[in-house]
Design a protein around this motif. Structure first.
Motif, mmCIF file in Angstrom:
data_model
loop_
_atom_site.group_PDB
_atom_site.id
_atom_site.type_symbol
_atom_site.label_atom_id
_atom_site.label_comp_id
_atom_site.label_asym_id
_atom_site.label_seq_id
_atom_site.Cartn_x
_atom_site.Cartn_y
_atom_site.Cartn_z
ATOM 1 N N ASP A 40 0.701 -1.341 0.030
ATOM 2 C CA ASP A 40 0.097 0.130 -0.093
ATOM 3 C C ASP A 40 0.994 1.256 0.040
ATOM 4 N N ALA A 41 2.132 1.237 0.797
ATOM 5 C CA ALA A 41 3.035 2.276 0.533
ATOM 6 C C ALA A 41 3.389 2.436 -0.896
ATOM 7 N N GLU A 42 3.707 1.671 -1.515
ATOM 8 C CA GLU A 42 4.162 1.702 -2.968
ATOM 9 C C GLU A 42 3.071 2.034 -3.913
ATOM 10 N N LEU A 43 1.907 1.713 -3.769
ATOM 11 C CA LEU A 43 0.683 2.334 -4.207
ATOM 12 C C LEU A 43 0.634 3.719 -4.223
ATOM 13 N N ILE A 44 0.633 4.444 -3.122
ATOM 14 C CA ILE A 44 0.757 5.743 -2.746
ATOM 15 C C ILE A 44 1.778 6.436 -3.327
ATOM 16 N N ARG A 45 3.032 5.776 -3.330
ATOM 17 C CA ARG A 45 4.376 6.393 -3.802
ATOM 18 C C ARG A 45 4.205 6.443 -5.077
ATOM 19 N N THR A 46 3.778 5.514 -5.937
ATOM 20 C CA THR A 46 3.641 5.527 -7.403
ATOM 21 C C THR A 46 2.696 6.597 -7.811
ATOM 22 N N THR A 47 1.437 6.898 -6.891
ATOM 23 C CA THR A 47 0.535 7.837 -7.245
ATOM 24 C C THR A 47 1.257 9.406 -7.456
ATOM 25 N N TYR A 48 2.094 9.426 -6.327
ATOM 26 C CA TYR A 48 2.752 10.731 -6.109
ATOM 27 C C TYR A 48 3.969 11.067 -6.974
ATOM 28 N N GLU A 49 4.654 9.870 -7.297
ATOM 29 C CA GLU A 49 6.076 10.109 -8.088
ATOM 30 C C GLU A 49 5.571 10.378 -9.416
ATOM 31 N N THR A 300 -2.341 1.882 14.414
ATOM 32 C CA THR A 300 -2.179 3.126 13.640
ATOM 33 C C THR A 300 -1.777 2.748 11.956
ATOM 34 N N ARG A 301 -1.405 1.588 11.639
ATOM 35 C CA ARG A 301 -1.222 1.058 10.386
ATOM 36 C C ARG A 301 -2.509 0.564 9.821
ATOM 37 N N LYS A 302 -3.231 -0.159 10.511
ATOM 38 C CA LYS A 302 -4.498 -0.469 10.183
ATOM 39 C C LYS A 302 -5.479 0.427 10.056
ATOM 40 N N ALA A 303 -5.464 1.472 10.839
ATOM 41 C CA ALA A 303 -6.486 2.735 10.654
ATOM 42 C C ALA A 303 -6.264 3.286 9.414
ATOM 43 N N ILE A 304 -4.808 3.528 9.200
ATOM 44 C CA ILE A 304 -4.544 4.399 7.807
ATOM 45 C C ILE A 304 -4.654 3.258 6.612
ATOM 46 N N GLN A 305 -4.457 2.003 6.813
ATOM 47 C CA GLN A 305 -4.759 1.225 5.672
ATOM 48 C C GLN A 305 -6.096 0.940 5.238
ATOM 49 N N GLY A 306 -7.112 1.052 6.374
ATOM 50 C CA GLY A 306 -8.177 1.283 6.014
ATOM 51 C C GLY A 306 -9.049 2.322 5.439
ATOM 52 N N ALA A 307 -8.189 3.548 5.499
ATOM 53 C CA ALA A 307 -8.750 4.791 4.840
ATOM 54 C C ALA A 307 -8.163 4.937 3.524
ATOM 55 N N GLY A 327 -3.263 16.611 -0.482
ATOM 56 C CA GLY A 327 -3.029 15.395 0.161
ATOM 57 C C GLY A 327 -1.735 14.902 0.265
ATOM 58 N N GLU A 328 -0.611 15.905 -0.109
ATOM 59 C CA GLU A 328 0.689 15.349 0.140
ATOM 60 C C GLU A 328 1.205 15.197 1.262
ATOM 61 N N HIS A 329 0.816 16.044 2.352
ATOM 62 C CA HIS A 329 1.349 15.737 4.012
ATOM 63 C C HIS A 329 0.815 14.648 4.345
ATOM 64 N N ARG A 330 -0.107 14.368 4.309
ATOM 65 C CA ARG A 330 -0.973 12.794 5.038
ATOM 66 C C ARG A 330 -0.295 11.663 4.158
ATOM 67 N N ASN A 331 -0.054 11.976 2.815
ATOM 68 C CA ASN A 331 0.217 10.731 2.044
ATOM 69 C C ASN A 331 1.710 10.437 2.269
ATOM 70 N N VAL A 332 2.789 11.347 2.198
ATOM 71 C CA VAL A 332 3.956 11.153 2.525
ATOM 72 C C VAL A 332 4.010 10.444 3.858
ATOM 73 N N LEU A 333 3.346 10.807 4.972
ATOM 74 C CA LEU A 333 3.308 10.234 6.327
ATOM 75 C C LEU A 333 2.939 8.873 6.322
ATOM 76 N N THR A 334 1.932 8.772 5.318
ATOM 77 C CA THR A 334 1.282 7.119 4.984
ATOM 78 C C THR A 334 2.438 6.256 4.751
ATOM 79 N N ILE A 335 3.410 6.710 3.679
ATOM 80 C CA ILE A 335 4.165 6.077 3.095
ATOM 81 C C ILE A 335 5.286 5.809 4.086
ATOM 82 N N MET A 336 5.807 6.803 5.088
ATOM 83 C CA MET A 336 6.690 6.480 6.043
ATOM 84 C C MET A 336 6.246 5.433 7.119
#
Length: 366
Positions: A40-49, A300-307, A327-336
């Motif tokens: 899921d981190a890679e999914l978001i990373r791909t979206t942003y990069e 926290t990971r499960k809560a974020i993954q579910g969102a 959305g950049e702030h919350r999504n880079v935090l999600t990746i981390m």
């Protein structure tokens, strides 16, 4: 009989194809394993990069610096240079155009007028707390952050002496210990008191922390609005982030035991009452302390993954918005949070000279 068999086979074929088509069209059908945190981190990373260099310099630099500190991947070098250029431009302006008391007063007056136009709760709180001391917007919000970022890179402004003389005109304790300011700027003040310490200037970290505790006693949590509860948690997370110099150094849990004990005792309430970026920050606070296996991290990971909105490839806002910029702030935090790679003191001009071959005008080595 033969025609009956042919018809039956045809009917069964359609039935099987229908089940297959329905299954194939579902991104998370029951027969497939749920994506891992890293996936899921890679999914978001791909979206942003895919769109990173369409973002403004501040957002591009915010994302690129954090990803570089996580991965040390040279592909983020251009984003870091963009961040350096932003810092240099701001410090150039302050060193040449905004450093006398009169210039600072005029600059701050313009800044506070913009806050006077805000209609949200946070904006109104900030305006009310800061309108009698608008120089805080220049000193804390604008100047200190840029000087600290240059310092992290192993750089300083060519007129560093002028800028430090400006800082020394003010007693930052005035802002850092004011309950109204803490209710309006908790996370920002946490950053700023640590930046002052980082720069070797006035040290009011302990005074801020004591004032923060007095402003937000744990026994009064139930009386806080959701906005003020999140401001408290946001302040706590930034105490840890700022102490780590933003993901550069590991944290010793014992140095902040009161913070981690609070998290453990209140994590379910934090998840229930907070936005995703605040929840992610709590999890990253634990990762910075090497507490990867603490139950709080998994919660926290499960809560974020579910969102995650998997069609959009990102965590949307609480209103369901999937705009990349906001959305950049919350999504880079999600990746981390989902794919933590550790704390690293990078990039610096001494360790990664290839990134600093062409330093923007105004910045020099320390």
């Amino acid at each position: 009989m033969k025609s009956l068999n042919v018809g039956l086979v045809f009917f069964l074929s359609l039935l099987v194809w229908g089940v297959y088509a329905e299954t194939a069209s579902s991104p998370l059908n029951k027969s497939e394993p749920f994506p891992s945190y890293q996936q899921d981190a890679e999914l978001i990373r791909t979206t942003y990069e895919r769109n990173l260099y369409t973002l403004p310099a501040f957002k591009m630099g915010h994302y690129g610096l954090r990803m570089y500190r996580q991965t040390q991947d040279a592909k983020y070098s251009a984003a870091i240079w963009s961040d350096m250029a932003r810092v240099a431009s701001r410090l150039n302006k302050f060193a040449t155009e905004v450093n006398t008391p009169e210039q600072i007063k005029a600059y701050s007056a313009t800044r506070i007028q913009n806050y006077g136009k805000k209609t949200d709760v946070r904006g109104k709180l900030r305006y009310a707390a800061t309108r009698s001391q608008p120089e805080y917007l220049y000193l804390g919000v604008d100047l200190l952050g840029s000087m600290a970022r240059a310092n992290e890179y192993g750089l300083k402004h060519r007129d560093d002496k002028i800028l430090r003389e400006v800082i020394r005109r003010y007693d930052f304790a005035k802002y850092a210990t004011d309950p109204a300011m803490i209710r309006a700027w908790a996370a920002q003040l946490a950053n700023q008191v640590y930046w002052l310490r980082q720069l070797g200037e006035q040290d009011v970290v302990n005074e801020f922390i004591e004032a923060f505790k007095a402003t937000y006693p744990d026994s009064k949590d139930a009386e806080l609005t959701d906005q003020q509860f999140m401001n408290k948690i946001y302040g706590l997370t930034h105490i840890i982030f700022a102490a780590s110099e933003y993901y550069q150094h590991a944290i010793n849990e014992k140095d902040f035991q009161w913070v981690y004990d609070y998290y453990r005792n209140n994590i379910d309430t934090i998840i229930e009452r907070s936005k995703e970026d605040v929840i992610a920050e709590v999890g990253i606070n634990f990762l910075l302390a090497g507490l990867d296996n603490d139950p709080v991290v998994d919660k926290t990971r499960k809560a974020i993954q579910g969102a995650i909105d998997r069609d959009a490839g990102m965590v949307p806002s609480v209103k369901g918005e999937t705009e990349l910029l906001d959305g950049e702030h919350r999504n880079v935090l999600t990746i981390m949070l989902l794919d933590w790679r550790g704390a690293h003191e990078v990039p610096t001009v001494s360790k990664q000279p290839e990134i600093f071959v062409s330093v923007p005008y105004g910045l020099i080595s320390q």
